[in-house]
Design an enzyme around this catalytic site. Sequence first.
Site, PDB file in Angstrom:
ATOM      1  CG  PHE A 138     -29.945 -22.240 -32.133  1.00  0.00           C
ATOM      2  CD1 PHE A 138     -30.399 -23.279 -33.184  1.00  0.00           C
ATOM      3  CD2 PHE A 138     -28.465 -22.197 -32.072  1.00  0.00           C
ATOM      4  CE1 PHE A 138     -29.250 -24.116 -34.102  1.00  0.00           C
ATOM      5  CE2 PHE A 138     -27.590 -23.028 -32.769  1.00  0.00           C
ATOM      6  CZ  PHE A 138     -28.036 -23.728 -33.692  1.00  0.00           C
ATOM      7  N   GLY A 139     -31.301 -24.531 -29.938  1.00  0.00           N
ATOM      8  CA  GLY A 139     -30.689 -25.481 -28.959  1.00  0.00           C
ATOM      9  C   GLY A 139     -29.507 -26.198 -29.721  1.00  0.00           C
ATOM     10  CE1 TYR A 140     -26.080 -22.857 -27.842  1.00  0.00           C
ATOM     11  CE2 TYR A 140     -23.932 -24.183 -27.791  1.00  0.00           C
ATOM     12  CZ  TYR A 140     -24.761 -22.923 -27.610  1.00  0.00           C
ATOM     13  OH  TYR A 140     -24.211 -22.178 -26.519  1.00  0.00           O
ATOM     14  N   GLY A 141     -27.092 -27.770 -27.734  1.00  0.00           N
ATOM     15  CA  GLY A 141     -26.452 -28.893 -26.923  1.00  0.00           C
ATOM     16  C   GLY A 141     -27.862 -29.837 -26.504  1.00  0.00           C
ATOM     17  CB  SER A 142     -28.809 -31.092 -23.085  1.00  0.00           C
ATOM     18  OG  SER A 142     -29.097 -29.926 -22.515  1.00  0.00           O
ATOM     19  CD  GLU A 170     -28.230 -23.523 -19.505  1.00  0.00           C
ATOM     20  OE1 GLU A 170     -26.988 -23.483 -19.329  1.00  0.00           O
ATOM     21  OE2 GLU A 170     -28.649 -24.533 -19.793  1.00  0.00           O
TER      22      GLU A 170
HETATM   23  C1  BEZ Z   1     -28.485 -25.974 -25.412  1.00  0.00           C
HETATM   24  O1  BEZ Z   1     -28.770 -26.108 -26.531  1.00  0.00           O
HETATM   25  O2  BEZ Z   1     -28.832 -27.267 -24.835  1.00  0.00           O
HETATM   26  C2  BEZ Z   1     -27.754 -24.874 -24.616  1.00  0.00           C
HETATM   27  C3  BEZ Z   1     -26.819 -24.759 -24.885  1.00  0.00           C
HETATM   28  C4  BEZ Z   1     -25.927 -23.739 -24.191  1.00  0.00           C
HETATM   29  C5  BEZ Z   1     -26.700 -23.090 -23.068  1.00  0.00           C
HETATM   30  C6  BEZ Z   1     -28.102 -23.453 -22.887  1.00  0.00           C
HETATM   31  C7  BEZ Z   1     -28.518 -24.531 -23.614  1.00  0.00           C
END
Ligand code: BEZ
Length: 189
Positions: free
Chosen positions: A10-14, A89
């Site tokens: 699941f991506g929720y940021g970049s 991360e």
């Molecule tokens: C992301 O979704 O980009 C992400 C968010 C937190 C940690 C790693 C990736």
Amino acid sequence: MATDAPLWLFGYGSLIWRPDFVYLHRETAVLHGWKRRFWQGSTDHRGLPGAPGRVVTLLPESGAQVWGTAYAIAAEQGKTLLARLDHREKGGYARHRLTLHLPESGRSLEALVYVATPANPNYLGPAPLAAMVTTMARASGPSGPNHEYVTRLADAVRAMGARDEHLFTLEQHLRERLGQVAPDIADGD
Ligand code: BEZ
């Protein structure tokens, strides 16, 4: 012959707008019971040591939801990808296995989700809105300016037809601070 099931992430940021890996399939996904917050400090991507930027993490909250992107990754590539993401991360995220809902296909599935641990050394936690906007307007790191991370994330979430008040409020204040024209975020109701 049975093939190994894909790994779901699941991506929720970049990762929503810049997945830097090969995937089999992507689909808009909703994670229920969590909210997105810019509470993690970034000293290696969107900030520097001593001048951290703010990037997203998740916090559990009953009734909340987070929109993002679910990626299916071929099983044989999963191990290498996770090793790479764990390294990327390493600043303070731990992997969780959580249930996502995929509105387009109506499916629910388990996916890996990176969530910052509150005890990690880069964790910033909450701050007044003005202070967060100031940090985001000033911070920059090897991956680019912190403000770009925020506005691109807001654009990507808006493009899904989703809302995120914390994100959109920060975006609006940040664009005002930077003298950028705010997109029309009115949803018409
Ligand atoms: C992301 O979704 O980009 C992400 C968010 C937190 C940690 C790693 C990736």
